[in-house]
Design a protein around this motif. Structure first.
Motif, PDB file in Angstrom:
ATOM      1  N   VAL A 247       0.840  -1.207   0.000  1.00 44.49           N
ATOM      2  CA  VAL A 247       0.000   0.000   0.000  1.00 44.49           C
ATOM      3  C   VAL A 247       0.873   1.254   0.000  1.00 44.49           C
ATOM      4  O   VAL A 247       0.627   2.206  -0.750  1.00 44.49           O
ATOM      5  N   GLY A 248       1.901   1.254   0.845  1.00 46.65           N
ATOM      6  CA  GLY A 248       2.769   2.416   0.949  1.00 46.65           C
ATOM      7  C   GLY A 248       3.523   2.699  -0.335  1.00 46.65           C
ATOM      8  O   GLY A 248       3.607   3.855  -0.774  1.00 46.65           O
ATOM      9  N   PHE A 249       4.054   1.657  -0.978  1.00 46.51           N
ATOM     10  CA  PHE A 249       4.822   1.850  -2.201  1.00 46.51           C
ATOM     11  C   PHE A 249       3.929   2.366  -3.330  1.00 46.51           C
ATOM     12  O   PHE A 249       4.317   3.269  -4.082  1.00 46.51           O
ATOM     13  N   ILE A 250       2.725   1.805  -3.435  1.00 48.22           N
ATOM     14  CA  ILE A 250       1.771   2.274  -4.453  1.00 48.22           C
ATOM     15  C   ILE A 250       1.395   3.734  -4.195  1.00 48.22           C
ATOM     16  O   ILE A 250       1.295   4.548  -5.119  1.00 48.22           O
ATOM     17  N   ALA A 251       1.217   4.073  -2.913  1.00 53.45           N
ATOM     18  CA  ALA A 251       0.861   5.455  -2.564  1.00 53.45           C
ATOM     19  C   ALA A 251       1.962   6.424  -2.969  1.00 53.45           C
ATOM     20  O   ALA A 251       1.677   7.521  -3.481  1.00 53.45           O
ATOM     21  N   TYR A 252       3.216   6.038  -2.766  1.00 52.97           N
ATOM     22  CA  TYR A 252       4.324   6.897  -3.173  1.00 52.97           C
ATOM     23  C   TYR A 252       4.379   7.049  -4.693  1.00 52.97           C
ATOM     24  O   TYR A 252       4.651   8.137  -5.221  1.00 52.97           O
ATOM     25  N   ILE A 253       4.126   5.977  -5.427  1.00 53.73           N
ATOM     26  CA  ILE A 253       4.125   6.045  -6.894  1.00 53.73           C
ATOM     27  C   ILE A 253       3.044   7.009  -7.390  1.00 53.73           C
ATOM     28  O   ILE A 253       3.268   7.831  -8.291  1.00 53.73           O
ATOM     29  N   LEU A 254       1.845   6.913  -6.788  1.00 55.36           N
ATOM     30  CA  LEU A 254       0.720   7.721  -7.244  1.00 55.36           C
ATOM     31  C   LEU A 254       0.805   9.171  -6.785  1.00 55.36           C
ATOM     32  O   LEU A 254       0.433  10.090  -7.532  1.00 55.36           O
ATOM     33  N   LEU A 255       1.281   9.395  -5.548  1.00 54.24           N
ATOM     34  CA  LEU A 255       1.240  10.732  -4.966  1.00 54.24           C
ATOM     35  C   LEU A 255       2.546  11.495  -5.087  1.00 54.24           C
ATOM     36  O   LEU A 255       2.547  12.736  -5.140  1.00 54.24           O
ATOM     37  N   TYR A 256       3.668  10.779  -5.127  1.00 54.49           N
ATOM     38  CA  TYR A 256       4.977  11.449  -5.170  1.00 54.49           C
ATOM     39  C   TYR A 256       5.611  11.332  -6.553  1.00 54.49           C
ATOM     40  O   TYR A 256       6.115  12.291  -7.109  1.00 54.49           O
TER      41      TYR A 256
END
Length: 258
Positions: free
Chosen positions: A193-202
């Motif tokens: 979840v965290g890695f996907i969130a970084y890809i999408l948001l950062y």
């Protein structure tokens, strides 16, 4: 040539650090990101370069360790088991905590982020040592609260998840081997979840650390799962708690003095 040699040296160093940190992580259910993040900060890497790489490394190692723990009988991850249910609930909670953490991390200064990491690690180390002999009853509310708080820490710092989840489970009645195994699976879900969130948001993810961290983490898996049956947990828990306090304090001292 000298610059190229330096880069290779740093990569080897990071592989060795990742191996050691993941070995400790697999034995205790936590410690990889908690140790790896401040070590990489001390080596000069920025938090937003470190955290996504640490998350990806723990996705790979976490799933491998979980399968191995189940195979060795340290935990039961069959479809109808309570162990699997707890791991899935903790993983689902990560959606809330990690997304909040990533949004926070990319919108605050590096100084504040590193300060939080230092304070968090110092506190986690103290909690690990002080709570070893405390036990309580199982509660799904406690599991939910642990999952959200720990996943926020994971998303914002790359660490602080395993120690909190493992200690929290010990306080709710699970034995050490069960806690370590459940933490490994729950953490790997949280890291996805965290890695996907970084890809999408950062999006602007630095990949320079990824190969070394993943390689070092994977090498430790077969050794750590075999050793867990022979582990003298209390002494190693005191050690990891003490090292965590030292690393957290070192991060704070570096920020305050330099």
């Amino acid at each position: 040539i000298d610059i190229g040699g330096l880069e290779i040296g740093i990569s080897i160093t990071i592989v060795l650090l990742a191996f050691i940190c993941e070995l400790i992580n697999s034995l205790l259910g936590g410690g990889h990101g908690t140790l790896m993040t401040p070590l990489l900060i001390l080596l000069g890497y920025a938090p937003l370069s470190i955290v996504p790489a640490v998350l990806l490394a723990e996705i790979v190692s976490g799933f491998l360790v979980s399968v191995a723990h189940h195979k060795y009988g340290n935990v039961n991850f069959r479809m109808d088991s309570n162990h699997l249910n707890v791991a899935l609930v903790l993983g689902i909670c990560s959606v809330i905590g990690v997304v909040i953490a990533v949004v926070t991390a990319i919108n605050i200064s590096t100084y504040i982020l590193e300060m939080y990491i230092g304070i968090l690690l110092t506190a986690v180390g103290i909690i690990m040592i002080m709570s070893m002999n405390i036990k309580s009853t199982f509660s799904w509310k406690k599991v939910l609260a642990l999952g959200i708080f720990a996943s926020f820490n994971k998303g914002i710092s790359g660490g602080g998840y395993g120690p909190i989840i493992t200690v929290g489970q010990l306080l709710t009645g699970f034995n050490s081997k069960e806690s370590v195994s459940i933490s490994s699976l729950a953490k790997s879900i949280t890291c996805v979840v965290g890695f996907i969130a970084y890809i999408l948001l950062y999006r602007n993810i630095d990949t320079v650390l990824l190969p070394s961290l993943v390689m070092g983490s994977m090498f430790s898996v077969p050794i750590s799962v075999f050793v867990v049956k022979r582990l003298h947990e209390k002494k190693l828990r005191i050690l990891i708690g003490a090292v965590t306090i030292i690393l957290g304090s070192s991060t704070l001292i570096r920020l305050l003095l330099f």
